[in-house]
Design an enzyme around this catalytic site. Sequence first.
Site, PDB file in Angstrom:
ATOM      1  N   SER A 678       0.803  -1.234   0.000  1.00  0.00           N
ATOM      2  CA  SER A 678       0.000   0.000   0.000  1.00  0.00           C
ATOM      3  C   SER A 678       0.834   1.282   0.000  1.00  0.00           C
ATOM      4  CB  SER A 678      -0.959   0.005   1.200  1.00  0.00           C
ATOM      5  OG  SER A 678      -0.242  -0.014   2.399  1.00  0.00           O
ATOM      6  N   LYS A 721      -6.100   3.767   8.929  1.00  0.00           N
ATOM      7  CA  LYS A 721      -5.236   4.709   8.218  1.00  0.00           C
ATOM      8  C   LYS A 721      -5.808   6.131   8.271  1.00  0.00           C
ATOM      9  CE  LYS A 721      -3.183   1.291   5.124  1.00  0.00           C
ATOM     10  NZ  LYS A 721      -3.049   0.781   3.753  1.00  0.00           N
TER      11      LYS A 721
END
Length: 777
Positions: A678, A721
């Site tokens: 990611s 996140k």
Amino acid sequence: MEDTVIKIPLLALRGINILPDMIIHFDVKRKKSVNALEEAMTNEQLIFLVAQKDASDEEPTIDNLYNIGTISKIKQLIKLPGNIIRVLVEGLERGEIQNFISEDPYIMTEVRKMDTENSSISEEQEEALLRITFESLEEYSKVNPGYSTETIKNMLAIRDIGKLADSIAANINVSLEDKQLILGEADPARRLELTISILKREIELSKIKKDIQLQVKQKIDKNQKEYYLREQLKVIQNELGDKYGLGEEIDKYIKQLKKLKAPKKVKDKIEKEIERIKKIPSGSSEGVVVRNYIECLLELPWNHKTKESTDIAKGEEILDRDHYGLKKVKERVLEHLAVRKLSSKTDSPIICLIGPPGTGKTSIAKSIANALNRNYVRISLGGIRDEAEIRGHRRTYIGAMPGRIVNGLKQAGSSNPLMLFDEIDKMSSDFRGDPSAALLEVLDSEQNNKFRDHYIELPVNLSDVLFIATANSVQTIPKPLLDRLELIPVTSYTANEKMHIARRHLIIKQLEKHGLKEGQLTISKNALRKIIDSYTKEAGVRNLERKIGEICRKAAKEVLVNNKSTIKITEQNLEKYLGIPVYTFDMIADKSQVGVVRGLAWTSVGGDTLSIEVNTMKGSGKFELTGQLGDVMKESAKAGISYIRSKTKELGIEEEFYKKVDIHIHIPEGAVPKDGPSAGITMATAMISALTNKPVKNDVAMTGEITLRGRVLPIGGLKEKLLAAKRAGIKKVLIPKDNTKNISEIEKEITRGLEVVYVSNMDEVIKEAVILDESRA
């Protein structure tokens, strides 16, 4: 023959004696004896075996040992459970202790080998002794009909008078003192004469005993005999600690069987085992196995169920009272209640709560059991490696027992409990089997109505059990097992959720635990927020509870020592109780920089931000990655380089930069391992910024996987996140377009104040993040 003196370790025997040519095994546990064996194994395997005078003495002194023993050879050593060693020895020859050399860590002695050569008797005298002995042996075998005829035959074949005396002493039932007398006699003729006198005495005693038994038998009639035997049996059972006789025990089993609610097949099996136990001799080890089996079957709740609650409003009230948040879990339980109310035929779901530690996975299971009115039982699977832990042991030996599933049903006391499989992802496997494979049948609603435990050997219906499993990670759960589970993610808590949990549950719990009354200790909202932000860094609330507990301990001390009636914890005096703040969040940079991009990462304790830095230097095209990056992350960086090389013209980068420029990517906190795809677009953006000398906006963070063609692929852990971005003061977050659906599931509290931009390729990322025109920065 000349006397020989040898140095040899000594082992003290309790209640037994070893003679030459005798092979016997015995168990050793005392430390000195074990040390003596170890020494003997290093010195020709010879050991001196001597009997104790007092067998009850645990630590015999030199004075408590006979002077004459047997020099023996160790044939075999076997280690048994409980630090016990089983020794097989062969007696070689007589020996007499001359001197004790040492007593610790074992007894070391000087032993004189005794001269046992034949004495000067004539052949006629020797023959006469042999005949008298053989006649005595035959007479002994007649008055002791239970004695082995094979042993008598073997002794009748011995012609050496010394060996014959030793063989008789070893094989007939005489006292330790008599055996010691025979062992101490070196002269073979005198030894055999002594043996004959002992044998004659034993014959006379056996005759007297036989006569007495015959007289007693004639005097008692049948009723008296039965009474006598019963009384004898009671005395024996009391001596063995058996309070009730076998008859009373069987009556107890039959009464329990009549009350038992179980299928006919189970009752028939129990009846069969009760009949079997009647035929097993008292004291037999098999009797213990059968008793344990009968008791296990009688204790199982075959058809006993608790009445399940289907009151949705009450269930919702209990779940909300005990836990804050966990919306999806609560919804699923209420759905189950609704379906149960409409239809009782539905299978119980098999739910697996997946999430980081400390988020309430285990504790919510207990609340669900309370809401459904089911009995609760927890089975910890962390570290289990043996399949028998799930399926049970085969009922072929003492100590066999059922598996944890059956034990869980016994513990719950009903056939429809809520059974929690805690830490299902922490199981492992070894040569004893794979416990996760054994769980496949348990956690399959199509098969678990006839689950077979190796110990029970009868089908156990698990279809009414509500199984809930917990795990921290899906990765370590085997795929076939994962296929049987209904996954419900339990995500990290927001700071606001932690505030609510602390105020509604944790503070009250810790005050009660530390003996503080309501009002004696108060923690302000700002102080609590500071504890959450500066003293804990976790997805759940476990450390938060510990910190509150630490404050309670210090407050309790102040109440007692300083006689304070009330203590108020504020943001200003918090450091007095918890010390200097432990954590500081990596906040946004003051200004935009070239080659520095903020990425978003998921960790097991929640989300975090990563500041990815790229430097370019004149060189020969070297490409370096530092910061403990995993293979997947390194591959993402290489994919980013390939994308940049294919887009040099559009990006305004020199076409052959990869030959003239060295690129170094570094992710700070080098001691922490990092991996995952990611960070792909983050590293690519940082490299583009460094190569074009264009700064990246300091209030932008991003996450997404990159392809060679610059496409942005979806990622996981979005909630964590976004929480990390908000905590760091980020204003704009770039996420993959395919993650749009995930945003709708995230609470508005998290996204409030964040500009979430969806990107599908690197062109959009550069447009949103890189300052192409510095005059507009």
